[in-house]
Write a protein that holds these residues in place. Structure first.
Motif, PDB file in Angstrom:
ATOM      1  N   PRO A 123      52.533  57.663  48.763  1.00 20.88           N
ATOM      2  CA  PRO A 123      51.780  55.895  48.949  1.00 20.88           C
ATOM      3  C   PRO A 123      52.020  55.012  48.673  1.00 20.88           C
ATOM      4  CG  PRO A 123      50.367  57.958  48.532  1.00 20.88           C
ATOM      5  CD  PRO A 123      51.781  58.684  48.080  1.00 20.88           C
ATOM      6  N   ASP A 124      52.271  53.986  49.603  1.00 22.30           N
ATOM      7  CA  ASP A 124      52.511  52.909  48.896  1.00 22.30           C
ATOM      8  C   ASP A 124      51.409  52.025  48.034  1.00 22.30           C
ATOM      9  OD1 ASP A 124      55.263  52.077  50.979  1.00 22.30           O
ATOM     10  OD2 ASP A 124      53.573  51.981  52.208  1.00 22.30           O
ATOM     11  N   ALA A 125      52.040  51.523  47.054  1.00 18.99           N
ATOM     12  CA  ALA A 125      50.852  50.713  45.767  1.00 18.99           C
ATOM     13  C   ALA A 125      51.478  49.194  45.721  1.00 18.99           C
ATOM     14  CB  ALA A 125      51.172  52.121  44.247  1.00 18.99           C
ATOM     15  N   LYS A 135      44.262  41.363  37.225  1.00 22.08           N
ATOM     16  CA  LYS A 135      43.795  42.504  36.929  1.00 22.08           C
ATOM     17  C   LYS A 135      43.042  43.046  38.456  1.00 22.08           C
ATOM     18  CE  LYS A 135      44.109  40.587  32.957  1.00 22.08           C
ATOM     19  NZ  LYS A 135      45.501  40.956  32.179  1.00 22.08           N
ATOM     20  N   THR A 136      42.586  42.820  38.975  1.00 24.39           N
ATOM     21  CA  THR A 136      42.663  43.568  40.428  1.00 24.39           C
ATOM     22  C   THR A 136      43.192  43.166  41.292  1.00 24.39           C
ATOM     23  OG1 THR A 136      40.190  41.720  41.282  1.00 24.39           O
ATOM     24  CG2 THR A 136      39.844  43.869  39.471  1.00 24.39           C
ATOM     25  N   LEU A 137      42.728  43.690  42.601  1.00 24.43           N
ATOM     26  CA  LEU A 137      43.978  43.141  44.139  1.00 24.43           C
ATOM     27  C   LEU A 137      42.356  42.156  44.681  1.00 24.43           C
ATOM     28  CD1 LEU A 137      46.437  43.896  46.256  1.00 24.43           C
ATOM     29  CD2 LEU A 137      43.675  45.004  47.837  1.00 24.43           C
ATOM     30  N   GLU A 138      41.700  41.646  44.484  1.00 21.61           N
ATOM     31  CA  GLU A 138      41.177  40.703  44.795  1.00 21.61           C
ATOM     32  C   GLU A 138      41.611  39.724  44.152  1.00 21.61           C
ATOM     33  OE1 GLU A 138      36.488  38.530  45.142  1.00 21.61           O
ATOM     34  OE2 GLU A 138      36.753  40.270  44.185  1.00 21.61           O
ATOM     35  N   ASP A 139      42.077  39.701  42.695  1.00 21.48           N
ATOM     36  CA  ASP A 139      42.598  38.464  42.264  1.00 21.48           C
ATOM     37  C   ASP A 139      43.676  37.956  42.653  1.00 21.48           C
ATOM     38  OD1 ASP A 139      40.790  38.893  39.876  1.00 21.48           O
ATOM     39  OD2 ASP A 139      42.073  38.959  39.145  1.00 21.48           O
ATOM     40  N   LEU A 140      44.895  38.962  42.891  1.00 22.19           N
ATOM     41  CA  LEU A 140      46.149  38.954  43.906  1.00 22.19           C
ATOM     42  C   LEU A 140      46.171  38.105  44.824  1.00 22.19           C
ATOM     43  CD1 LEU A 140      49.057  41.411  44.193  1.00 22.19           C
ATOM     44  CD2 LEU A 140      48.766  40.164  45.362  1.00 22.19           C
ATOM     45  N   ILE A 219      46.134  51.653  46.263  1.00 19.95           N
ATOM     46  CA  ILE A 219      46.940  52.461  47.042  1.00 19.95           C
ATOM     47  C   ILE A 219      46.545  52.864  47.608  1.00 19.95           C
ATOM     48  CG2 ILE A 219      47.559  54.593  46.312  1.00 19.95           C
ATOM     49  CD1 ILE A 219      47.357  55.044  43.531  1.00 19.95           C
ATOM     50  N   ALA A 220      47.844  52.989  48.982  1.00 19.33           N
ATOM     51  CA  ALA A 220      47.472  53.304  50.808  1.00 19.33           C
ATOM     52  C   ALA A 220      47.624  54.857  51.018  1.00 19.33           C
ATOM     53  CB  ALA A 220      48.850  52.490  51.244  1.00 19.33           C
ATOM     54  N   SER A 221      45.739  55.167  50.297  1.00 15.72           N
ATOM     55  CA  SER A 221      46.251  56.731  50.764  1.00 15.72           C
ATOM     56  C   SER A 221      44.986  56.818  51.702  1.00 15.72           C
ATOM     57  CB  SER A 221      46.468  57.676  49.614  1.00 15.72           C
ATOM     58  OG  SER A 221      45.603  57.460  48.144  1.00 15.72           O
ATOM     59  N   GLU A 222      44.426  57.711  52.141  1.00 12.14           N
ATOM     60  CA  GLU A 222      43.136  58.128  52.826  1.00 12.14           C
ATOM     61  C   GLU A 222      42.525  57.946  51.642  1.00 12.14           C
ATOM     62  OE1 GLU A 222      42.335  57.568  55.308  1.00 12.14           O
ATOM     63  OE2 GLU A 222      43.419  58.081  57.276  1.00 12.14           O
ATOM     64  N   GLU A 223      42.373  59.012  50.311  1.00 14.97           N
ATOM     65  CA  GLU A 223      41.745  59.024  49.513  1.00 14.97           C
ATOM     66  C   GLU A 223      41.681  58.693  47.995  1.00 14.97           C
ATOM     67  OE1 GLU A 223      40.454  63.256  49.713  1.00 14.97           O
ATOM     68  OE2 GLU A 223      39.263  62.825  51.219  1.00 14.97           O
ATOM     69  N   VAL A 231      42.147  54.205  40.546  1.00 16.99           N
ATOM     70  CA  VAL A 231      42.569  52.802  41.414  1.00 16.99           C
ATOM     71  C   VAL A 231      42.054  53.688  42.829  1.00 16.99           C
ATOM     72  CG1 VAL A 231      45.063  52.036  41.888  1.00 16.99           C
ATOM     73  CG2 VAL A 231      45.072  52.651  39.578  1.00 16.99           C
ATOM     74  N   PRO A 232      41.853  52.310  43.649  1.00 13.20           N
ATOM     75  CA  PRO A 232      40.808  52.403  44.637  1.00 13.20           C
ATOM     76  C   PRO A 232      42.257  52.419  45.044  1.00 13.20           C
ATOM     77  CG  PRO A 232      40.785  50.012  43.975  1.00 13.20           C
ATOM     78  CD  PRO A 232      41.675  50.641  42.485  1.00 13.20           C
ATOM     79  N   THR A 233      41.696  52.640  46.823  1.00 12.90           N
ATOM     80  CA  THR A 233      42.810  53.003  47.996  1.00 12.90           C
ATOM     81  C   THR A 233      42.536  51.403  48.400  1.00 12.90           C
ATOM     82  OG1 THR A 233      40.631  53.162  49.459  1.00 12.90           O
ATOM     83  CG2 THR A 233      42.082  54.955  48.318  1.00 12.90           C
ATOM     84  N   PHE A 234      43.455  51.267  48.858  1.00 14.44           N
ATOM     85  CA  PHE A 234      43.364  49.557  50.173  1.00 14.44           C
ATOM     86  C   PHE A 234      41.926  49.753  51.399  1.00 14.44           C
ATOM     87  CE2 PHE A 234      47.588  48.974  48.780  1.00 14.44           C
ATOM     88  CZ  PHE A 234      47.809  47.829  48.708  1.00 14.44           C
ATOM     89  N   LYS A 235      41.961  51.113  51.589  1.00 15.30           N
ATOM     90  CA  LYS A 235      40.748  51.220  52.546  1.00 15.30           C
ATOM     91  C   LYS A 235      39.817  51.117  51.680  1.00 15.30           C
ATOM     92  CE  LYS A 235      40.946  54.067  55.959  1.00 15.30           C
ATOM     93  NZ  LYS A 235      40.640  55.106  56.743  1.00 15.30           N
ATOM     94  N   GLU A 236      39.188  50.920  50.271  1.00 15.61           N
ATOM     95  CA  GLU A 236      38.283  51.290  49.323  1.00 15.61           C
ATOM     96  C   GLU A 236      37.840  49.817  49.529  1.00 15.61           C
ATOM     97  OE1 GLU A 236      37.123  53.739  45.739  1.00 15.61           O
ATOM     98  OE2 GLU A 236      39.469  54.263  46.379  1.00 15.61           O
ATOM     99  N   LEU A 237      38.559  48.668  49.480  1.00 12.80           N
ATOM    100  CA  LEU A 237      39.081  47.082  49.685  1.00 12.80           C
ATOM    101  C   LEU A 237      38.480  46.541  50.387  1.00 12.80           C
ATOM    102  CD1 LEU A 237      41.848  47.181  46.109  1.00 12.80           C
ATOM    103  CD2 LEU A 237      39.474  47.111  46.041  1.00 12.80           C
ATOM    104  N   GLY A 238      38.270  47.452  51.533  1.00  7.10           N
ATOM    105  CA  GLY A 238      38.709  46.862  52.799  1.00  7.10           C
ATOM    106  C   GLY A 238      39.593  46.437  53.476  1.00  7.10           C
ATOM    107  N   TYR A 239      40.617  46.707  53.614  1.00  3.02           N
ATOM    108  CA  TYR A 239      41.542  47.241  54.332  1.00  3.02           C
ATOM    109  C   TYR A 239      42.409  48.792  54.778  1.00  3.02           C
ATOM    110  CZ  TYR A 239      41.905  42.212  51.793  1.00  3.02           C
ATOM    111  OH  TYR A 239      41.237  41.502  50.642  1.00  3.02           O
ATOM    112  N   ASP A 240      42.278  48.259  56.170  1.00  3.05           N
ATOM    113  CA  ASP A 240      42.398  48.853  56.514  1.00  3.05           C
ATOM    114  C   ASP A 240      44.543  49.529  57.018  1.00  3.05           C
ATOM    115  OD1 ASP A 240      43.140  51.926  57.918  1.00  3.05           O
ATOM    116  OD2 ASP A 240      42.666  50.641  59.885  1.00  3.05           O
TER     117      ASP A 240
END
Length: 318
Positions: A123-125, A135-140, A219-223, A231-240
Motif C-alpha cells: 500500500p501507498d503511504a 503530526k497528522t494527515l489533517e495537518d499536512l 496508509i492506502a489499504s482497505e484495513e 496508523v489510520p487508513t485514508f478511508k478512515e480519514l474520509g478519503y476513498d
C-alpha cells in the motif's frame, strides 16, 4: 481395421493418461523466476518469501534471477521470446505494465503480458520525518491548502504507483502539491529523512525499515496494516484511496491455457500458506488472491483506474 482402431485408441488413451500425469505432477524440474528489478527491492523480497514455500510444496527448485532495466520494461519486452512451457515465470507490476506503454514506446503493450496470478500489493503511504511539523494527515492537508504547490512529495519514479497516489491525493483533498521523482524507493526515503522534501509517498514495506526515524500519516489499504496498527487508513480519514504497487506473475504468451492454470494453481497454494502470509504481513505486504480465472477482470478494473488519472499525470493516452 478393427485392430488398427483398437491400437489407435490404446495409443490415444496412453497419451492422454501421460498428459494427465504430467499435468498433475507439475513442476517436474526447476522453474526459473525472473524479477525485472534489482535485488533488494519489494519484488525481490516477496519472491524470496515465495521461494521456500514453492519448493516445499512442489519439491522442485524455484530459481530467482534478475533482469533489471528501464523500470522493468527491459524484462517485460523480452518475456514473449522465452519458452512458454511453464518453467519460465516473470514478476509483473502494476501500475507499471499499464502506464509504461501508455506513456511511451517501451517494447511491449499491456495486453502482451500474460499474467496468471496477482498475489500481493504494498500500500501507498505518506511518510514524514519523526520531527516533522505534520503530526497528522489533517495537518499536512491544511498546510497544503494554505500553501498551494509548496508541499513537496518524493516518490519512486515517474508514472509509478507513488506518482499515481500523489495525483489521486491532490484530487481527493483539493490541494496542489509537487511530486519529485527519484530512481527508487530507497533514494525517495532518503530524501524525506534528509529534508530534501517535506513528505514522501512510499510503501508500508519501506516505512517498516526506518523505525522511529519516520512517521507514517496514512496508509492506502482497505484495513489497517498489521505492522502499523496505530496508523489510520485514508478511508478512515474520509478519503476513498486504496492502492499501491500490485505484484503478480506472468508467463510467455505462447504458454498453453492448461499450463497457465497449473502455474496459477501452484502459486495459489503458496499464497495460502499460513507461514508465508505471516511473513508477508510482518514485512508490510498485503496478501491478495487473484487466480488466473479472475486476472482479466482484475486487470480491467486496475486499468480503468489508471487511465482515469493518466491525463492528470501528463500522460497522453494512445
Amino acid at each position: 481395421m478393427k485392430i488398427t482402431s483398437l491400437l489407435t485408441g490404446a495409443i490415444l488413451t496412453v497419451g492422454l493418461t501421460a498428459g494427465s500425469v504430467m499435468a498433475q505432477d507439475y513442476p517436474t524440474k526447476p522453474v526459473n523466476y525472473i524479477i525485472p528489478f534489482n535485488a533488494g527491492g519489494e519484488s525481490d523480497i516477496a519472491a524470496r518469501l515465495q521461494q521456500p514455500v514453492w519448493e516445499r510444496i512442489t519439491g522442485q527448485p524455484l530459481v530467482i534471477q534478475y533482469m533489471a532495466g528501464a523500470g522493468g520494461a527491459q524484462a517485460w519486452s523480452q518475456l514473449n521470446g522465452m519458452d512458454g512451457d511453464g518453467y519460465t515465470l516473470m514478476g509483473t507490476n502494476l501500475p507499471h505494465i499499464v502506464l509504461q506503454p501508455m506513456a511511451q514506446e517501451v517494447g511491449y503493450k499491456t495486453d502482451d503480458i500474460a499474467n496468471v496470478y496477482f498475489f500481493q500489493y504494498t500500500p501507498d503511504a505518506i511518510v514524514v520525518p519523526a520531527d516533522s511539523q505534520f503530526k497528522t494527515l489533517e495537518d499536512l492537508v491544511n498546510y497544503a491548502k494554505e500553501n498551494p504547490g509548496l508541499v513537496t512529495f518524493s516518490g519512486s519514479g515517474t508514472n509509478s504507483a507513488n506518482h499515481v497516489a500523489q495525483t489521486k491525493f491532490d484530487a481527493l483533498t483539493g490541494v496542489t502539491t509537487t511530486y519529485v521523482p527519484f530512481s527508487g524507493t530507497s533514494p525517495a526515503i532518503a530524501a524525506v529523512l534528509g529534508d530534501q522534501v517535506q513528505a514522501g509517498f512510499s510503501y508500508s514495506t519501506a516505512a517498516i525499515t526506518q523505525g522511529d526515524a519516520m512517521r507514517v500519516l496514512a496508509i492506502a489499504s482497505e484495513e489497517r496494516v498489521p505492522s502499523f496498527p496505530d496508523v489510520p487508513t485514508f478511508k478512515e480519514l474520509g478519503y476513498d484511496m486504496v492502492g499501491g504497487a500490485y505484484r503478480g506473475v506472468g508467463v510467455p504468451n505462447s504458454t498453453p491455457e492448461d499450463v497457465r492454470k497449473q502455474v496459477s494453481d501452484t502459486l495459489d497454494k503458496v499464497n495460502k500458506d499460513p507461514e508465508f502470509i505471516k511473513k508477508m504481513e510482518d514485512g508490510g505486504f498485503v496478501v491478495i488472491d487473484v487466480p488466473y480465472e479472475e486476472v482479466e477482470a482484475f486487470m480491467n478494473e486496475r486499468r480503468e483506474q489508471y487511465q482515469a488519472v493518466a491525463e492528470q499525470m501528463g500522460i497522453a493516452q494512445k
